[in-house]
Design a protein around this motif. Structure first.
Motif, PDB file in Angstrom:
ATOM      1  N   HIS A  91       0.815  -1.222   0.000  1.00  0.00           N
ATOM      2  CA  HIS A  91       0.000   0.000   0.000  1.00  0.00           C
ATOM      3  C   HIS A  91       0.850   1.274   0.000  1.00  0.00           C
ATOM      4  O   HIS A  91       0.559   2.234   0.716  1.00  0.00           O
ATOM      5  N   GLY A  92       1.914   1.266  -0.799  1.00  0.00           N
ATOM      6  CA  GLY A  92       2.750   2.461  -0.926  1.00  0.00           C
ATOM      7  C   GLY A  92       3.781   2.622   0.174  1.00  0.00           C
ATOM      8  O   GLY A  92       4.582   3.566   0.138  1.00  0.00           O
ATOM      9  N   SER A 100      19.000  -7.717  -5.656  1.00  0.00           N
ATOM     10  CA  SER A 100      20.329  -7.209  -5.994  1.00  0.00           C
ATOM     11  C   SER A 100      21.301  -7.792  -4.972  1.00  0.00           C
ATOM     12  O   SER A 100      20.916  -8.611  -4.129  1.00  0.00           O
ATOM     13  N   ALA A 101      22.563  -7.367  -5.044  1.00  0.00           N
ATOM     14  CA  ALA A 101      23.555  -7.906  -4.122  1.00  0.00           C
ATOM     15  C   ALA A 101      23.156  -7.607  -2.670  1.00  0.00           C
ATOM     16  O   ALA A 101      22.942  -6.444  -2.306  1.00  0.00           O
ATOM     17  N   ASN A 102      23.042  -8.661  -1.882  1.00  0.00           N
ATOM     18  CA  ASN A 102      22.705  -8.558  -0.447  1.00  0.00           C
ATOM     19  C   ASN A 102      21.384  -7.824  -0.198  1.00  0.00           C
ATOM     20  O   ASN A 102      21.249  -7.125   0.802  1.00  0.00           O
ATOM     21  N   SER A 103      20.465  -7.985  -1.115  1.00  0.00           N
ATOM     22  CA  SER A 103      19.153  -7.339  -0.948  1.00  0.00           C
ATOM     23  C   SER A 103      18.064  -8.289  -1.449  1.00  0.00           C
ATOM     24  O   SER A 103      18.142  -8.806  -2.577  1.00  0.00           O
ATOM     25  N   VAL A 104      17.067  -8.519  -0.590  1.00  0.00           N
ATOM     26  CA  VAL A 104      15.960  -9.401  -0.950  1.00  0.00           C
ATOM     27  C   VAL A 104      14.636  -8.692  -0.694  1.00  0.00           C
ATOM     28  O   VAL A 104      14.571  -7.723   0.072  1.00  0.00           O
ATOM     29  N   GLU A 105      13.584  -9.201  -1.322  1.00  0.00           N
ATOM     30  CA  GLU A 105      12.268  -8.547  -1.177  1.00  0.00           C
ATOM     31  C   GLU A 105      11.203  -9.601  -0.916  1.00  0.00           C
ATOM     32  O   GLU A 105      11.147 -10.634  -1.600  1.00  0.00           O
ATOM     33  N   VAL A 106      10.357  -9.295   0.055  1.00  0.00           N
ATOM     34  CA  VAL A 106       9.213 -10.153   0.335  1.00  0.00           C
ATOM     35  C   VAL A 106       8.082  -9.699  -0.588  1.00  0.00           C
ATOM     36  O   VAL A 106       7.704  -8.530  -0.604  1.00  0.00           O
ATOM     37  N   VAL A 107       7.552 -10.641  -1.373  1.00  0.00           N
ATOM     38  CA  VAL A 107       6.466 -10.319  -2.314  1.00  0.00           C
ATOM     39  C   VAL A 107       5.168 -10.859  -1.775  1.00  0.00           C
ATOM     40  O   VAL A 107       5.041 -12.055  -1.510  1.00  0.00           O
ATOM     41  N   PHE A 108       4.217  -9.946  -1.591  1.00  0.00           N
ATOM     42  CA  PHE A 108       2.904 -10.364  -1.056  1.00  0.00           C
ATOM     43  C   PHE A 108       1.979 -10.773  -2.194  1.00  0.00           C
ATOM     44  O   PHE A 108       2.043 -10.256  -3.294  1.00  0.00           O
TER      45      PHE A 108
END
Length: 234
Positions: free
Chosen positions: A189-190, A226-234
């Motif tokens: 939500h932004g 990216s390098a050393n970066s992850v994202e949780v996708v809902f």
């Protein structure tokens, strides 16, 4: 002797006339080819620094006399409803004293920016910006694993030796190694929330891996961005 001299002069004059005609029709043919090329380029209105268009225009007959460049009376159009990789441009001259039309086939090669090694990169090296450069290649030759965004792999480590000029591929790089401290981001939500975590396994670009949230101890699944970066996708 006098007759031979006259014939020699006439031959020179005829040669000169044909040379001028040849130059004129060649110049007109090149002009029309350029009109076709510029017309096709004008169809691509969206600016994108990562795309180039290589337009190959079929040769116009150098022996045809078009009567000049038809400046001010020229128009062009496609013979198909939309532009294709192989198209035909119809050029029309509406000059009163010498109207004409000509159809010129053109082929369009789309070239896209792809990241290649600017120098030899040994296995296990951490990727820096200076190791990379952008190269435009035919989009049909770009592999699914090719890298198009240099910023997404800065800081990653090479899994093999890479030679100067080689395309960098997702499978060549380790963006997250097992045990690395990574930044976990989540958007909803932004809003964006970030936390620190530990990678429980190795991960390549856009691969889902297990990550342990340092603060909560909870293990989650997240995409390597990216390098050393992850994202949780809902």
């Amino acid at each position: 002797m006098f007759k031979k001299k006259i014939l020699s002069i006439i031959a020179v004059l005829i040669s000169s006339v044909f040379a001028n005609c040849s130059f004129a029709t060649t110049e007109e043919a090149l002009f029309l080819e350029n009109v076709a090329r510029q017309y096709i380029l004008a169809q691509f209105t969206e600016k994108n620094d990562n795309i180039r268009y290589n337009i190959k225009v079929s040769k116009v007959d150098r022996n045809r006399d078009f009567g000049g460049k038809c400046s001010g009376y020229l128009s062009a159009k496609l013979l198909t409803p939309e532009i294709k990789k192989n198209s035909i441009v119809k050029i029309i001259c509406r000059r009163k004293n010498n109207p004409y039309s000509i159809q010129i086939p053109v082929s369009i090669i789309v070239q896209r920016a792809t990241i290649v090694a600017s120098d030899n990169i040994p296995k296990g090296s951490a990727i820096t910006q200076s190791m990379l450069e952008k190269k435009f290649v035919n989009e049909n030759l770009i592999l699914n694993q090719s890298i198009t965004d240099a910023s997404s792999i800065i800081g990653s480590k090479t899994k093999k030796d890479i030679r100067a000029g080689d395309f960098l591929k997702i499978s060549d790089l380790c963006l997250v190694a097992k045990g690395d401290v990574v930044t976990i981001s989540a958007r909803s939500h932004g809003l964006e929330i970030k936390a620190s975590g530990i990678a429980m396994e190795e991960g390549k670009l856009n691969e889902t891996i297990a990550v342990k949230n340092i603060k909560s101890g909870k293990i989650i699944r997240a995409l390597v961005r990216s390098a050393n970066s992850v994202e949780v996708v809902f």
